[in-house]
Motif scaffolding. Sequence first.
Motif, short mmCIF file in Angstrom:
data_model
loop_
_atom_site.label_atom_id
_atom_site.label_comp_id
_atom_site.label_asym_id
_atom_site.label_seq_id
_atom_site.Cartn_x
_atom_site.Cartn_y
_atom_site.Cartn_z
N GLU A 194 -2.60 0.91 7.53
CA GLU A 194 -3.34 -0.42 7.03
C GLU A 194 -4.21 -0.75 8.10
O GLU A 194 -3.69 -1.67 9.23
CB GLU A 194 -2.77 -0.91 6.58
CG GLU A 194 -3.55 -2.10 6.32
CD GLU A 194 -2.44 -3.75 5.17
OE1 GLU A 194 -3.49 -4.27 4.53
OE2 GLU A 194 -1.26 -3.12 4.94
N CYS A 253 -8.90 -2.53 -2.71
CA CYS A 253 -7.94 -2.63 -3.72
C CYS A 253 -8.21 -1.89 -5.98
O CYS A 253 -7.49 -3.17 -6.78
CB CYS A 253 -7.50 -3.91 -4.13
SG CYS A 253 -8.47 -5.10 -4.03
N ASP A 297 -5.07 1.57 -2.06
CA ASP A 297 -4.83 -0.02 -1.06
C ASP A 297 -4.30 -0.76 -2.63
O ASP A 297 -5.27 -1.27 -3.58
CB ASP A 297 -5.91 -0.36 -0.85
CG ASP A 297 -6.44 -1.84 -0.36
OD1 ASP A 297 -4.80 -2.32 -0.15
OD2 ASP A 297 -6.91 -1.79 0.43
N ASP A 343 0.43 -1.59 0.16
CA ASP A 343 0.05 0.28 -0.02
C ASP A 343 0.52 1.18 -0.13
O ASP A 343 1.84 1.02 0.58
CB ASP A 343 -1.25 -0.07 1.33
CG ASP A 343 -1.77 -1.18 1.49
OD1 ASP A 343 -2.43 -1.92 0.05
OD2 ASP A 343 -1.89 -1.82 2.44
N VAL A 364 -7.24 1.05 3.80
CA VAL A 364 -5.56 1.91 3.83
C VAL A 364 -5.65 3.69 3.68
O VAL A 364 -6.64 3.89 3.53
CB VAL A 364 -4.91 1.42 2.94
CG1 VAL A 364 -3.84 2.63 2.06
CG2 VAL A 364 -4.71 0.12 2.61
#
Length: 111
Positions: free
Chosen positions: A99, A79, A51, A36, A59
């Motif tokens: 995170e 993500c 992320d 990240d 994140v």
Amino acid sequence: MRIAAKFTAVAGAMVLAALWGSPAQAHPMTAYQGLDKAWISSNHKTIEVQDKECDNHGVYAIVNLTNGTSTSVSDPDGCTGNTGYGSYSVAIASFYVCENAEGCGTTVRVQ
């Protein structure tokens, strides 16, 4: 002849100063926590956080500004490839990536 030499020396010094800049010259910087990451722009007034791990851990970046305030910016969609974005009227002094459930990375000091 002396005037030409002085002019050349002054012009050369001006070119070097313009190209070299100062130690605080603006440049982009990146912080990590695992894969990240967060990065700031070359003017040190914007940040993006992303992320990069599909592990369901959110994140975010903690941002410390030169006026003494702090804020955070998070990646809103995990993500999927998009980023969280923050823009400020004052420069970023330092930042780091965290995170959820994993902790935070190393602080990057800008100024």
